[in-house]
Design an enzyme around this catalytic site. Structure first.
Site, PDB file in Angstrom:
ATOM      1  N   ASP A 192      41.750   7.235  63.472  1.00  0.00           N
ATOM      2  CA  ASP A 192      43.160   7.557  63.521  1.00  0.00           C
ATOM      3  C   ASP A 192      43.394   9.052  63.635  1.00  0.00           C
ATOM      4  O   ASP A 192      42.593   9.527  64.064  1.00  0.00           O
ATOM      5  CB  ASP A 192      44.151   6.985  62.322  1.00  0.00           C
ATOM      6  N   SER A 222      42.698  11.492  51.284  1.00  0.00           N
ATOM      7  CA  SER A 222      42.421  10.395  52.087  1.00  0.00           C
ATOM      8  C   SER A 222      40.804  10.142  52.719  1.00  0.00           C
ATOM      9  O   SER A 222      40.540   8.976  53.125  1.00  0.00           O
ATOM     10  CB  SER A 222      43.401  10.361  53.253  1.00  0.00           C
ATOM     11  N   HIS A 256      41.542  10.781  60.644  1.00  0.00           N
ATOM     12  CA  HIS A 256      40.337  10.402  59.740  1.00  0.00           C
ATOM     13  C   HIS A 256      39.092   9.930  60.779  1.00  0.00           C
ATOM     14  O   HIS A 256      39.395   9.296  61.806  1.00  0.00           O
ATOM     15  CB  HIS A 256      40.607   9.372  58.814  1.00  0.00           C
TER      16      HIS A 256
END
Length: 364
Positions: A329, A35, A332
């Site tokens: 978040d 991600s 990340h």
């Protein structure tokens, strides 16, 4: 006519926007990982719990809308593409038709992003998120892109194109999160050292497969200080980092650097740039003010303790100043940090990017 165009395209790519027409030392960027560099592949996975195709993600992206990037804006792969003068690589699954065949073949020339939120080096890591594209499958998808390039350019042209392209790999965090998860199955099968050794040996095998399909210039990111992300800090009453996860991140990175040296010894025409993500991130955590950062513990977007009890979703709140936060978040980095990392990767000193940075790598 088509052959001449492809040949010309290889030597001099027409790049739109601020770059104008420029001869490309890097004809393509091929991105593998999780991600941290996913730019929308998980949007196409119906069962995945690791998605970012909704607000408030993308609030600082040029379009102002969520794209599937786990960020308020661009990620490190995007910034690296900007620096080498290439368009942002499209997510692989956006190029695939319902029959699972590449339906948009022209796009593969300047690069493709195979990364997937929740992905790991080892198969099974995706169980945490129900569905992702593990690295083995990402390399399998790359084989189809490789075949398409051979079809378009011929074997010699494709080899020349790929030998000058950049192959970015950012992966490993989810493997470690999976191992130290309270419901972990693999922790009952392997000791931590056996596990990080397995991660490294598996990655080496996959990189050798990529080498066999034309990859010659690799940019590899080590695992960062993942025990200090809000999702890990929130479990400690004092909001301190998870030292065990951080320790095994460093042990994996040692194995990663050893495998890169081995690959170089085995194949002299293979070149790489390794980014010391852990050291740079640790420096940032220890001395945030020197980077213009004031918040290193709490996420910008989320709810609850450290804004990490509930992820960044449309019901979450997000900070007004994203530039002073380390984390967007619960896992990340913000766009600001991704830009900082990309800058180090591109022209950082040997202390953080070795044995050479990307600016030097593209000239080899």
């Amino acid at each position: 006519m088509a052959t001449n165009f492809i040949t010309t395209f290889f030597f001099c790519v027409l790049v739109f926007g601020t770059y104008g027409i420029m001869c490309q030392l890097v004809p393509g960027t091929y991105i593998f990982g999780d991600s941290l560099v996913d730019d929308g592949n998980n949007n196409y996975l119906s069962l995945s719990l690791a998605k970012a195709d909704f607000p408030h993600n993308g609030v600082d992206f040029p379009t102002g809308k969520a794209t599937g990037r786990f960020s308020n804006g661009k990620n490190a792969a995007d910034f690296l593409a900007d620096k080498v003068g290439l368009p942002l690589a499209p997510p692989y699954l956006s190029l695939v038709s319902k029959s699972k065949k590449l339906s948009s073949t022209n796009a593969v020339v300047t690069g493709v992003n195979f990364a997937s939120g929740g992905a790991g080096i080892l198969n099974g890591t995706d169980e945490l998120f129900k569905q992702s594209i593990p690295l083995t499958k990402q390399v399998g998808y790359y084989s189809l892109v490789h075949d398409e390039l051979v079809k378009q350019m011929g074997s010699t042209g494709a080899h020349a194109h790929l030998s000058k392209s950049i192959f970015l790999i950012v992966i490993g965090s989810n493997d470690l999160f999976g191992y130290f998860n309270k419901d972990s199955k693999v922790s009952k099968q392997y000791t931590p050292q056996q596990y990080v050794d397995l991660m490294a040996s598996t990655l080496k095998g996959l990189m050798k497969q990529m080498y066999g399909m034309g990859a010659r210039k690799f940019v590899i990111s080590g695992v960062g200080v993942i025990g200090c992300c809000p999702a890990q800090r929130k479990h400690n009453a004092s909001s301190e980092c998870n030292d065990e996860v951080n320790y095994w991140s460093t042990k994996y990175n040692i194995g990663l650097k050893a495998l890169l040296r081995e690959l170089k010894t085995e194949s002299s025409d293979m070149h790489y740039s390794y980014f010391e993500t852990y050291d740079v991130m640790n420096s940032l955590i220890q001395n945030p003010q020197s980077y213009g950062i004031t918040e290193i513990k709490e996420a910008c977007c989320g709810l609850g303790n450290l804004k990490a009890d509930i992820p960044c979703t449309p019901i979450s709140t997000y900070c007004s100043n994203r530039k002073n936060h380390l984390f967007w978040d619960l896992y990340h980095p913000t766009e600001t940090i991704s830009s900082l990392f990309a800058g180090f990767i591109y022209n950082g000193s040997q202390e953080v990017t070795n044995p050479m940075n990307v600016e030097e790598l593209i000239k080899v």
